[in-house]
Design a protein around this motif. Structure first.
Motif, PDB file in Angstrom:
ATOM      1  N   ASN A 150       1.324   7.800  -0.425  1.00  0.00           N
ATOM      2  CA  ASN A 150       0.196   7.195   0.282  1.00  0.00           C
ATOM      3  C   ASN A 150       0.638   6.347   1.467  1.00  0.00           C
ATOM      4  N   ASP A 151       1.636   5.493   1.236  1.00  0.00           N
ATOM      5  CA  ASP A 151       1.996   4.483   2.240  1.00  0.00           C
ATOM      6  C   ASP A 151       3.077   4.945   3.211  1.00  0.00           C
ATOM      7  N   HIS A 152       4.076   5.665   2.690  1.00  0.00           N
ATOM      8  CA  HIS A 152       5.222   6.045   3.519  1.00  0.00           C
ATOM      9  C   HIS A 152       5.061   7.431   4.138  1.00  0.00           C
ATOM     10  N   TRP A 153       4.805   8.428   3.310  1.00  0.00           N
ATOM     11  CA  TRP A 153       4.772   9.797   3.823  1.00  0.00           C
ATOM     12  C   TRP A 153       3.528  10.065   4.661  1.00  0.00           C
ATOM     13  N   LEU A 154       2.397   9.493   4.254  1.00  0.00           N
ATOM     14  CA  LEU A 154       1.157   9.726   4.986  1.00  0.00           C
ATOM     15  C   LEU A 154       0.757   8.512   5.832  1.00  0.00           C
ATOM     16  N   GLY A 155       0.528   7.378   5.186  1.00  0.00           N
ATOM     17  CA  GLY A 155       0.053   6.227   5.934  1.00  0.00           C
ATOM     18  C   GLY A 155      -1.373   6.467   6.415  1.00  0.00           C
ATOM     19  N   LEU A 161       1.913  15.706   6.315  1.00  0.00           N
ATOM     20  CA  LEU A 161       3.120  15.036   5.825  1.00  0.00           C
ATOM     21  C   LEU A 161       4.199  14.871   6.883  1.00  0.00           C
ATOM     22  N   CYS A 162       4.342  15.866   7.757  1.00  0.00           N
ATOM     23  CA  CYS A 162       5.470  15.863   8.689  1.00  0.00           C
ATOM     24  C   CYS A 162       5.016  15.863  10.142  1.00  0.00           C
ATOM     25  N   GLY A 163       3.896  15.202  10.424  1.00  0.00           N
ATOM     26  CA  GLY A 163       3.468  15.087  11.811  1.00  0.00           C
ATOM     27  C   GLY A 163       2.045  15.534  12.027  1.00  0.00           C
ATOM     28  N   TRP A 196      -5.796  13.304   2.728  1.00  0.00           N
ATOM     29  CA  TRP A 196      -4.936  14.457   2.973  1.00  0.00           C
ATOM     30  C   TRP A 196      -5.382  15.662   2.140  1.00  0.00           C
ATOM     31  N   LEU A 197      -5.666  15.427   0.862  1.00  0.00           N
ATOM     32  CA  LEU A 197      -6.133  16.519   0.000  1.00  0.00           C
ATOM     33  C   LEU A 197      -7.474  17.057   0.483  1.00  0.00           C
ATOM     34  N   ASP A 198      -8.372  16.164   0.880  1.00  0.00           N
ATOM     35  CA  ASP A 198      -9.681  16.611   1.375  1.00  0.00           C
ATOM     36  C   ASP A 198      -9.519  17.486   2.616  1.00  0.00           C
ATOM     37  N   ARG A 199      -8.554  17.149   3.473  1.00  0.00           N
ATOM     38  CA  ARG A 199      -8.296  17.958   4.665  1.00  0.00           C
ATOM     39  C   ARG A 199      -7.774  19.341   4.264  1.00  0.00           C
ATOM     40  N   LEU A 200      -6.861  19.378   3.291  1.00  0.00           N
ATOM     41  CA  LEU A 200      -6.342  20.658   2.817  1.00  0.00           C
ATOM     42  C   LEU A 200      -7.444  21.533   2.230  1.00  0.00           C
ATOM     43  N   LYS A 201      -8.364  20.897   1.520  1.00  0.00           N
ATOM     44  CA  LYS A 201      -9.434  21.647   0.855  1.00  0.00           C
ATOM     45  C   LYS A 201     -10.443  22.229   1.845  1.00  0.00           C
ATOM     46  N   LYS A 202     -10.325  21.832   3.100  1.00  0.00           N
ATOM     47  CA  LYS A 202     -11.195  22.406   4.138  1.00  0.00           C
ATOM     48  C   LYS A 202     -10.570  23.647   4.781  1.00  0.00           C
ATOM     49  N   LEU A 203      -9.331  23.976   4.410  1.00  0.00           N
ATOM     50  CA  LEU A 203      -8.713  25.204   4.926  1.00  0.00           C
ATOM     51  C   LEU A 203      -9.567  26.410   4.529  1.00  0.00           C
ATOM     52  N   GLU A 204      -9.614  27.392   5.411  1.00  0.00           N
ATOM     53  CA  GLU A 204     -10.528  28.524   5.235  1.00  0.00           C
ATOM     54  C   GLU A 204     -10.374  29.204   3.876  1.00  0.00           C
ATOM     55  N   HIS A 205      -9.137  29.375   3.425  1.00  0.00           N
ATOM     56  CA  HIS A 205      -8.914  30.161   2.205  1.00  0.00           C
ATOM     57  C   HIS A 205      -8.622  29.308   0.972  1.00  0.00           C
ATOM     58  N   TRP A 206      -8.768  27.979   1.099  1.00  0.00           N
ATOM     59  CA  TRP A 206      -8.512  27.119  -0.064  1.00  0.00           C
ATOM     60  C   TRP A 206      -9.384  27.535  -1.244  1.00  0.00           C
ATOM     61  N   GLY A 207     -10.673  27.725  -0.978  1.00  0.00           N
ATOM     62  CA  GLY A 207     -11.626  27.995  -2.059  1.00  0.00           C
ATOM     63  C   GLY A 207     -11.314  29.253  -2.829  1.00  0.00           C
TER      64      GLY A 207
END
Length: 228
Positions: A150-155, A161-163, A196-207
């Motif tokens: 939460n604090d270091h990798w994402l903030g 995670l990487c930019g 971050w998870l909510d953003r991933l879950k918006k990917l077209e093929h997540w569902g």
């Protein structure tokens, strides 16, 4: 470059879902063969010969066999020159670092000392006292790792995670972190992780990739677990 890759997988698997999602998001053709973990198919002769680990995933690409989810993600991303694994050596080093971090301390404590012992009989410890101690340790350590995520990798400001762009570290991490949903983790105590998870879950093929996983999570809704 022929599309003849084959993925032996299970749709709920923590490390198979990221591979399937990466392929779906990038329109990569991959033949899938479901290995029914629930019936013990991964322990049977034909698959056990292909993968002596007797686990999924297993990627077969011609004469190449790969058995580790992290390595498979890197291989597919390199083979198809995906933006999710940039060619720049320093960017790759940071992505590799994030994936190693997720796959070692985080996954060990969150997956194997908290989530899996509450889900799978073969992960239950030999005495109630030992089992309770494992879960207490797993819960405490998982909180530490989630705070770091939460604090270091994402903030508060990073989308990924990487930019500024999604990478294979995000795909890999999403598979690991979402297993917490099995035991009722909603991650509200970790707002950057939740965002971050909510953003991933918006990917077209997540569902569609995670449909069977989501069904399994829903089936656990009324059960009581030790969560974070």
């Amino acid at each position: 470059m022929g599309d003849f890759m084959k993925l032996y997988m299970h749709p709920i698997s923590t490390v198979c879902r990221p591979i399937r999602l990466l392929c779906a998001q990038n329109n990569i053709s991959i033949e899938e063969e479901m290995v029914d973990l629930m019936s013990g198919a991964h322990m049977q002769g034909s698959f056990a010969t292909l993968n002596p680990n007797r686990q999924v995933p297993l990627l077969v690409d011609g004469d190449l066999h790969l058995t580790e989810g992290s390595a498979i993600l890197k291989y597919i991303a390199e083979k198809y020159e995906l933006a999710a694994y940039p060619a720049d050596i320093k960017q790759r080093a940071k992505i590799n670092e994030a994936m190693d971090w997720l796959n070692t301390g985080f996954y060990r404590d969150f997956g194997y000392n908290l989530v899996y012992p509450q889900l799978f009989p073969h992960h239950k410890r030999r005495s109630d006292e030992c089992h309770a101690g494992t879960l207490a340790w797993g819960q405490e350590q998982s909180k530490k790792w989630l705070r770091l995520l939460n604090d270091h990798w994402l903030g508060p400001d990073k989308a990924w995670l990487c930019g500024g762009e999604i990478s294979i570290a995000d795909y890999f991490g999403a598979g690991i972190v979402t297993i917490g949903e099995f035991i009722g983790c909603d991650f509200s105590a970790y707002p950057n992780v939740k965002r971050w998870l909510d953003r991933l879950k918006k990917l077209e093929h997540w569902g569609d990739v995670n449909a069977i996983f989501a069904g399994a999570v829903a089936g656990n809704k009324e059960k009581l677990f030790l969560a974070v």
